[in-house]
Design an enzyme around this catalytic site. Sequence first.
Site, PDB file in Angstrom:
ATOM      1  N   GLU A  76      40.349  29.441  41.834  1.00 42.06           N
ATOM      2  CA  GLU A  76      40.719  30.792  41.141  1.00 42.06           C
ATOM      3  C   GLU A  76      41.786  31.047  41.619  1.00 42.06           C
ATOM      4  OE1 GLU A  76      38.581  35.039  41.528  1.00 42.06           O
ATOM      5  OE2 GLU A  76      37.867  33.410  42.685  1.00 42.06           O
ATOM      6  N   ASP A  77      42.415  30.918  42.772  1.00 40.36           N
ATOM      7  CA  ASP A  77      43.368  31.777  43.289  1.00 40.36           C
ATOM      8  C   ASP A  77      44.725  30.792  43.652  1.00 40.36           C
ATOM      9  OD1 ASP A  77      42.269  34.113  43.447  1.00 40.36           O
ATOM     10  OD2 ASP A  77      41.324  33.814  45.270  1.00 40.36           O
TER      11      ASP A  77
END
Length: 716
Positions: A76-77
């Site tokens: 996600e990051d």
Amino acid sequence: MIRQFELVDMVKAYDPDLDEMRLNRAYVFSMKAHGMQKRASGDPYFSHPLEVAGILTEMQLDCDTIVTALLHDTIEDTVATYEQIEELFGQDIAKMVDGVTKLSELEYTSESSKQAENFRKFLLAMSNDIRVLLVKLADRLHNMRTLHYIKKPEKRARISRETLDIYAPLAERIGMQELMNELEDLAFPHVYPEAHESIMKRLDYLYANTENVRDEVIRELEKIFAENFLDAEVIGRRKQPYSIWKKITYRNVSLENQADLFAFRVIVDDIEDCYKALGVVHKTWQAVPGLLKDYISMPKPNGYQSLHTVVIGPQRKRIEVQIRSTEMDIIAEKGVAAHWRYKNDASKKDGVHYRWLQDLLEIMEHAADPEEFLEHTKIAMYQNQVFCFTPKGELINLPAGATVVDFAYAVHTKVGDTCVGGKVNGEPAQLNRVLANGDQIEILRSNAQKPHKNWEQFVATGKAKAAIRRYTRQEQKKEYIALGEEILKHSFEQEEREYNKKAITSAAKKLNLKGGSGTVFEKVGSGEISDRKVLEIVFPSLKNKNETKGTGSIVVDTKRPHKAGDNQLPIKGLTPGLDVHISKCCHPLPGDRIVGIVAEGKGIMVHTIDCEALDVYTETPEDWLDLSWSPPEDSVDIFQGRVDMSLKHMTGAMASVLSLVAQDEANVSNIKINERSADVFRIELDLEVRDAKHLTDVITALRASKYVSSIERAFT
């Protein structure tokens, strides 16, 4: 921040067969992937997955789960990909990381839609591997512990509300009471700051004045167990502020009257000693009637087992005592995570054995939209339980307030759909009968039975509500399709064109509608697309014919063209040069008593004299114009009138209505179904007529139809 070797030692303490190399590789991969990222606290972002891993080591979870915790934010990051994680750590871990990830590739119109859709994906992953949920809960717990670093109070409140609505109930549903309590108490002050402050002040006062009671109860319990040769550990602890607030709010119990400001827990060796300890407590102190709960013989859906009782203890204080074995106590606090301690062969797919999770997956499969799914999910997770039995003795747990229909759907969706009644404890019962603990229910079925929309008004479970709505939507779709086809057939006939289903399928392609002719029928039947639009797509020449017609609520024949503002409407008293508009709120027709309102920027709005919209102009009489109709004898102008009609739910009813309208030389321009039941439809019809008398004639003809229960002209 936990050091690499410290994390390895923490896992090896309970898992000597740890794959140390893989854990170290995950530590380094996550640290490098997050690089220079910072958290709101200013700490390196990598400290977050590391703390999540630390929380999971306290639950003594396996190496794969700890590795997933270290990697859970990388997709996600960071620039890391699913394929990289699969290559380095294997498919199982890649799937778990993907399941925890909150990424969404879709665009949503609202935050609630986004939240709901992410939750749908999360549940799917969780159903395949319950460890996905454990990582997610640990992730949320650490985020809540550091929530105070977020500067915006509205963001803290939003995250906390999500925690109370979704994550705390999920923790409760898999038996993780300790984690649930901490999540709730961390979220409480951000969602209900005033209530939190008030309760904490009052609790500090009450605890200060009852501390001696707690010590006295513990001493007395230890004494009576020793006298009865029971080896028991007694613990007295304060109840959580949020759980107390919930009782005050939802059960209308005052703070001073609560029996459980302290919870006294008695831990013994086995089940037999649990019941012995209960007997000793009741022999010593008077039990409060109706408050004994045996969750050992009837465990909660999350596997929780314990005996609960409330007695009148020292100083005549009501006290709650919970009695359980050592294994029950660990499972009560750690829930599904405790299975790794007690089951060497604990399946990573324990999640599929949770009946509530299967119900959520069924709701998710059939929900109309993300928000509806989220609504039913919350219903399914917030359950004060009642325990009922099938005739064969199978235990079915339901929320408080559940009915015979809820029980039927809990057995199976098909059983619910065909439920016609039931027997409760051998006695006939209506479908809306509210069930009580210990009831035995037999469901009576008929293949001719179908779910009724009004069932939704009394059922309590998300599964039942979702099933009823699903059936209602399916039936509504069938009705729209049948109605739409009837309307189009009638329209083809009006234009003296041959009805051709292939032409409708072709129109569907031009309208970019999937599903062919059926979707076109549905859209026409529901009023989303007009029959005229379909005709013009099938027969483009009709579009040219219609271009000379007016806009808005007036349709004018080509022999008498009309444009807004040219004052060619057959009305006396108009102000030259101002645009003229027939009001859509009351649909005035030639023959009605009318007035005009001069509205700035809009021109003249024509209303019937009794239109409710005129009330707002009572203070500005200078804006009123006294108007009257003056149509020429050869007028061919067409106007729109509206009627409200209750139509019996019978085959051929709509076809009869359309035929009667046509016989009176009127035309249906729009149909809107406002209400529907098993017996009647309440329908709003827009009719193209010449004047008020023409509309009255149509109403009179329809009123005489055997299919029409009632019909009146509508002025709204």
